[in-house]
Scaffold this motif. Structure first.
Motif, PDB file in Angstrom:
ATOM      1  N   VAL A   1       0.851  -1.186   0.000  1.00  0.00           N
ATOM      2  CA  VAL A   1       0.000   0.000   0.000  1.00  0.00           C
ATOM      3  C   VAL A   1       0.891   1.243   0.000  1.00  0.00           C
ATOM      4  CG1 VAL A   1      -1.852  -1.207   1.214  1.00  0.00           C
ATOM      5  CG2 VAL A   1      -0.140   0.063   2.534  1.00  0.00           C
ATOM      6  N   PRO A   2       0.414   2.359  -0.569  1.00  0.00           N
ATOM      7  CA  PRO A   2       1.193   3.601  -0.544  1.00  0.00           C
ATOM      8  C   PRO A   2       1.472   4.030   0.902  1.00  0.00           C
ATOM      9  CG  PRO A   2      -0.622   3.780  -2.095  1.00  0.00           C
ATOM     10  CD  PRO A   2      -0.845   2.517  -1.318  1.00  0.00           C
ATOM     11  N   LEU A   3       2.616   4.686   1.096  1.00  0.00           N
ATOM     12  CA  LEU A   3       3.061   5.027   2.448  1.00  0.00           C
ATOM     13  C   LEU A   3       3.674   6.417   2.479  1.00  0.00           C
ATOM     14  CD1 LEU A   3       3.787   4.138   5.418  1.00  0.00           C
ATOM     15  CD2 LEU A   3       5.962   3.314   4.469  1.00  0.00           C
ATOM     16  N   ILE A   4       3.282   7.206   3.482  1.00  0.00           N
ATOM     17  CA  ILE A   4       4.012   8.411   3.878  1.00  0.00           C
ATOM     18  C   ILE A   4       4.741   8.072   5.164  1.00  0.00           C
ATOM     19  CG2 ILE A   4       3.788  10.741   4.843  1.00  0.00           C
ATOM     20  CD1 ILE A   4       1.477  11.242   2.965  1.00  0.00           C
ATOM     21  N   ILE A   5       6.024   8.366   5.216  1.00  0.00           N
ATOM     22  CA  ILE A   5       6.800   8.094   6.421  1.00  0.00           C
ATOM     23  C   ILE A   5       7.798   9.218   6.638  1.00  0.00           C
ATOM     24  CG2 ILE A   5       8.521   6.674   5.189  1.00  0.00           C
ATOM     25  CD1 ILE A   5       8.579   4.895   7.771  1.00  0.00           C
TER      26      ILE A   5
END
Length: 519
Positions: free
Chosen positions: A326-330
């Motif tokens: 899944v797409p991720l912002i980190i």
């Protein structure tokens, strides 16, 4: 002939929603509809203590959902002191909250859902943290927002399965299982609040960020969320059964010391299942303070790699492409480690703890690491070393590995009001949360901005909120924030004026790669 005509049933209020277990009635205030304290699992009390969450116990009539549920038992200490001692607490804490805008256009039905997992080192905090949490998101009329409590401390994050018996089974990974149960509740019930169960964005900060990373590698969570946002996640905090078994044994001895001479509690299972929750918290606090001294670089309240519910270390799953794609912002904050002082100093920042970490690293990497943190182990470089060890470098590894199989965006939050810089804290761990949630009227923020800096701090929170909202609604961010890759490592620096940098602190990253090649 007389024909009976029944009066039509009055339309049900939007405040009454049927969920698993029965009907709940919410409240309306300030343009927001709120349902709080909804059970998402049965109370984990009595025979259900140290057991996996069970289905909700139905209730008769309409349940009042105007107040938050109990916070999990805790010592009311932590970065922001955890939940107030005035807030009711108890083991019956598995509840969820849902917020929506009071006015939603019909075309907005089936809206994206944002679910927040609170931080607090898996020992403190609750879904009540930050006044007005989530309201800035839902007032846009674009999303439904949820938050929930889960078991903390020994009740949720120590592995006592070695003491399980046929008469008294004990299961592992209870806090993580609670989080999956909460997401399953969202999947089953969020349509009733106008949300789309197939469009859930999971958000977490600190331990909550660790939870996002861990859930991305938990088989039972597959398909329960469409994307993730991990803020200041200690992404490497997950430990084997061998390590956690030793902590469990230490905990039992601490708990036994609170009941000297009580022969009726000779069995560890009896001791654990009959002890007062207050004693469980007290014993856990002792273990929590001791562990960073005896085993530098670890934190005993963390997910357990049990080989079953959590089959492998999350970083290993990401490395081998086995995390949910899944797409991720980190991302992390500029100086994560600076706030951990005194009793909060759980990071490897003291000379002894730093030396212990160095002894685990290849000797050939020592010079490069000392060059990356000039002056180590002096106070400032030691704080940066400890913060990078726990938060920054593991998060960069997650971003690097996951970018091979899914879209990733990496950020660093640099905004700090003047007083925070005067105190040497700068943009430290957790500082972005008040700005993100527009929770700016409390004493902490008033003190933090006493010497100025409220306007740029507020503006940074607004921009961050817009990014998070767009990501939740579309799966993408603004075009000005490029995707992260191992080649360019483009990172959004959230500052007074935002900018994009390629591989910021690349020297440090290279040093850590040599220093911790096995992480």
């Amino acid at each position: 002939m007389l024909v009976r005509v029944d009066a039509p049933s009055p339309p049900r209020s939007r405040l009454d929603v049927r969920v698993s277990g029965g009907v709940v009635r919410g409240t309306r205030a300030g343009g927001v509809l709120a349902w709080r304290g909804i059970p998402y699992a049965a109370p984990p009390v009595g025979e259900r203590r140290f057991r996996a969450p069970q289905p909700v116990v139905p209730w008769p009539g309409i349940r009042d959902a105007s107040r938050f549920g109990n916070v999990a038992p805790q010592a009311y200490k932590g970065q922001f002191r955890g939940a107030s001692p005035k807030v009711p607490s108890g083991e019956d804490c598995l509840t969820i909250n849902v917020l929506t805008a009071a006015v939603i256009p019909r075309k907005r039905l089936g809206m994206p859902v944002m679910v927040f997992i609170h931080g607090g080192g898996y020992t403190v905090g609750s879904s009540q943290d930050f006044t007005g949490q989530g309201e800035g998101f839902v007032r846009t009329g674009r999303v439904v927002y949820g938050s929930f409590n889960y078991r903390l401390g020994a009740l949720g994050y120590l592995d006592f399965t070695r003491y399980s018996t046929l008469e008294r089974p004990i299961e592992s990974s209870l806090g993580l299982r609670d989080q999956v149960a909460a997401l399953e509740w969202v999947r089953a019930n969020i349509r009733g609040f106008g949300g789309d169960p197939n469009n859930v964005t999971l958000i977490g900060e600190s331990a909550g960020g660790n939870a996002v990373i861990t859930l991305m590698t938990t088989p039972a969570a597959r398909g329960l969320f469409a994307r993730g946002i991990a803020q200041s996640a200690p992404s490497n905090a997950a430990y084997s059964r061998e390590v956690t078994a030793a902590w469990a044994a230490e905990f039992v001895e601490e708990l036994r010391a609170l009941h000297p001479g009580d022969d009726s509690l000779a069995s560890p299972a009896d001791l654990l299942t009959t002890a007062d929750a207050v004693d469980l918290v007290r014993a856990g606090l002792v273990l929590q303070m001791r562990t960073p001294v005896t085993t530098p670089g670890t934190f005993c309240m963390a997910p357990v790699v049990d080989g079953d519910f959590l089959p492998e270390r999350p970083l290993d799953a990401f490395r081998h492409g086995r995390a949910h794609r899944v797409p991720l912002i980190i991302g992390t904050n500029d100086r994560e480690g600076s706030v951990f002082r005194g009793r909060l100093d759980i990071l490897p920042k003291s000379p002894g703890r730093i030396q212990a970490i160095f002894e685990q690293a290849p000797a050939s990497s020592h010079d490069a690491m000392r060059n990356a943190y000039p002056g180590l182990p002096l106070k400032r470089p030691a704080s940066d070393f400890g913060g990078d060890y726990a938060f920054w470098y593991p998060s960069m590894l997650v971003g690097e590995h996951h970018s091979r199989v899914a879209r990733v965006h990496v950020y660093r939050f640099d905004v700090a009001p003047r007083l925070m810089r005067v105190l040497g804290l700068d943009a430290t761990h957790g500082i972005e949360m008040f700005a993100l949630f527009d929770s700016l009227n409390g004493r902490y923020v008033r003190t933090m901005t006493a010497l100025g800096g409220l306007a740029p701090y507020t503006s940074a929170g607004e921009r961050m909120r817009r990014h998070w909202l767009q990501f939740a609604c579309t799966g993408r961010v603004n075009d000005a924030w490029p995707a992260y890759s191992e080649i360019e490592r483009l990172t959004l620096i959230i500052d007074t004026v935002d900018r994009v940098e390629s591989d910021p602190r690349g020297e440090r990253r290279a040093g850590w790669r040599e220093f911790m090649p096995e992480i």
